[in-house]
Motif scaffolding. Sequence first.
Motif, PDB file in Angstrom:
ATOM      1  N   PHE A 134       0.818  -1.221   0.000  1.00  0.00           N
ATOM      2  CA  PHE A 134       0.000   0.000   0.000  1.00  0.00           C
ATOM      3  C   PHE A 134       0.849   1.269   0.000  1.00  0.00           C
ATOM      4  O   PHE A 134       0.367   2.348   0.304  1.00  0.00           O
ATOM      5  CB  PHE A 134      -0.951  -0.022   1.204  1.00  0.00           C
ATOM      6  CG  PHE A 134      -1.910  -1.175   1.135  1.00  0.00           C
ATOM      7  CD1 PHE A 134      -3.069  -1.088   0.385  1.00  0.00           C
ATOM      8  CD2 PHE A 134      -1.625  -2.368   1.772  1.00  0.00           C
ATOM      9  CE1 PHE A 134      -3.939  -2.164   0.288  1.00  0.00           C
ATOM     10  CE2 PHE A 134      -2.479  -3.457   1.677  1.00  0.00           C
ATOM     11  CZ  PHE A 134      -3.639  -3.348   0.929  1.00  0.00           C
ATOM     12  N   SER A 135       2.128   1.132  -0.391  1.00  0.00           N
ATOM     13  CA  SER A 135       3.049   2.269  -0.301  1.00  0.00           C
ATOM     14  C   SER A 135       2.984   3.218  -1.489  1.00  0.00           C
ATOM     15  O   SER A 135       3.432   4.357  -1.392  1.00  0.00           O
ATOM     16  CB  SER A 135       4.481   1.761  -0.129  1.00  0.00           C
ATOM     17  OG  SER A 135       4.876   1.048  -1.298  1.00  0.00           O
ATOM     18  N   SER A 136       2.430   2.764  -2.628  1.00  0.00           N
ATOM     19  CA  SER A 136       2.355   3.632  -3.809  1.00  0.00           C
ATOM     20  C   SER A 136       1.213   3.164  -4.702  1.00  0.00           C
ATOM     21  O   SER A 136       0.723   2.042  -4.573  1.00  0.00           O
ATOM     22  CB  SER A 136       3.668   3.588  -4.601  1.00  0.00           C
ATOM     23  OG  SER A 136       3.836   2.303  -5.193  1.00  0.00           O
ATOM     24  N   VAL A 137       0.809   4.032  -5.605  1.00  0.00           N
ATOM     25  CA  VAL A 137      -0.224   3.667  -6.573  1.00  0.00           C
ATOM     26  C   VAL A 137       0.245   2.464  -7.389  1.00  0.00           C
ATOM     27  O   VAL A 137      -0.515   1.516  -7.614  1.00  0.00           O
ATOM     28  CB  VAL A 137      -0.571   4.856  -7.495  1.00  0.00           C
ATOM     29  CG1 VAL A 137      -1.515   4.432  -8.620  1.00  0.00           C
ATOM     30  CG2 VAL A 137      -1.188   6.000  -6.687  1.00  0.00           C
ATOM     31  N   ALA A 138       1.505   2.468  -7.813  1.00  0.00           N
ATOM     32  CA  ALA A 138       2.030   1.367  -8.627  1.00  0.00           C
ATOM     33  C   ALA A 138       1.997   0.046  -7.858  1.00  0.00           C
ATOM     34  O   ALA A 138       1.638  -0.994  -8.422  1.00  0.00           O
ATOM     35  CB  ALA A 138       3.457   1.690  -9.090  1.00  0.00           C
ATOM     36  N   ALA A 139       2.367   0.069  -6.575  1.00  0.00           N
ATOM     37  CA  ALA A 139       2.365  -1.156  -5.768  1.00  0.00           C
ATOM     38  C   ALA A 139       0.945  -1.674  -5.568  1.00  0.00           C
ATOM     39  O   ALA A 139       0.689  -2.879  -5.669  1.00  0.00           O
ATOM     40  CB  ALA A 139       3.040  -0.903  -4.419  1.00  0.00           C
ATOM     41  N   ILE A 140       0.017  -0.762  -5.307  1.00  0.00           N
ATOM     42  CA  ILE A 140      -1.388  -1.161  -5.149  1.00  0.00           C
ATOM     43  C   ILE A 140      -1.906  -1.735  -6.465  1.00  0.00           C
ATOM     44  O   ILE A 140      -2.568  -2.777  -6.486  1.00  0.00           O
ATOM     45  CB  ILE A 140      -2.258   0.033  -4.706  1.00  0.00           C
ATOM     46  CG1 ILE A 140      -1.883   0.477  -3.287  1.00  0.00           C
ATOM     47  CG2 ILE A 140      -3.747  -0.334  -4.782  1.00  0.00           C
ATOM     48  CD1 ILE A 140      -2.505   1.790  -2.861  1.00  0.00           C
ATOM     49  N   GLN A 141      -1.583  -1.070  -7.569  1.00  0.00           N
ATOM     50  CA  GLN A 141      -2.044  -1.534  -8.877  1.00  0.00           C
ATOM     51  C   GLN A 141      -1.512  -2.935  -9.176  1.00  0.00           C
ATOM     52  O   GLN A 141      -2.253  -3.783  -9.678  1.00  0.00           O
ATOM     53  CB  GLN A 141      -1.636  -0.549  -9.967  1.00  0.00           C
ATOM     54  CG  GLN A 141      -2.168  -0.945 -11.340  1.00  0.00           C
ATOM     55  CD  GLN A 141      -1.946   0.130 -12.382  1.00  0.00           C
ATOM     56  OE1 GLN A 141      -1.637   1.268 -12.065  1.00  0.00           O
ATOM     57  NE2 GLN A 141      -2.122  -0.236 -13.625  1.00  0.00           N
ATOM     58  N   ALA A 142      -0.255  -3.192  -8.864  1.00  0.00           N
ATOM     59  CA  ALA A 142       0.326  -4.517  -9.105  1.00  0.00           C
ATOM     60  C   ALA A 142      -0.434  -5.587  -8.303  1.00  0.00           C
ATOM     61  O   ALA A 142      -0.730  -6.670  -8.821  1.00  0.00           O
ATOM     62  CB  ALA A 142       1.811  -4.519  -8.749  1.00  0.00           C
ATOM     63  N   ALA A 143      -0.753  -5.269  -7.050  1.00  0.00           N
ATOM     64  CA  ALA A 143      -1.490  -6.230  -6.211  1.00  0.00           C
ATOM     65  C   ALA A 143      -2.891  -6.453  -6.739  1.00  0.00           C
ATOM     66  O   ALA A 143      -3.358  -7.591  -6.824  1.00  0.00           O
ATOM     67  CB  ALA A 143      -1.527  -5.716  -4.767  1.00  0.00           C
TER      68      ALA A 143
END
Length: 82
Positions: free
Chosen positions: A67-76
């Motif tokens: 949940f640290s960045s938009v990109a990390a959330i998007q990947a999950a």
Amino acid sequence: MSASVAERIRAILAKHGKLSQDAAGLAADADLYAAGMTSHASVNVMLALEGEFDIEFPDHLLTRAVFSSVAAIQAAVEELTA
């Protein structure tokens, strides 16, 4: 699909993330915690994401890093909707 996923994530962050900056203006890899999101807000973001994308985050994805960045959330999200 990716753009709409990112836009939906940003809308959730704008509503539930309690960010000190506009979610739409953040870089995909910007640190959301540095932008003002608290641990409590991240739980609300997670719950909103689960509702929006009809997914459930498994225990191994319940980490600060996810949940640290938009990109990390998007990947999950993309992993869970694949």
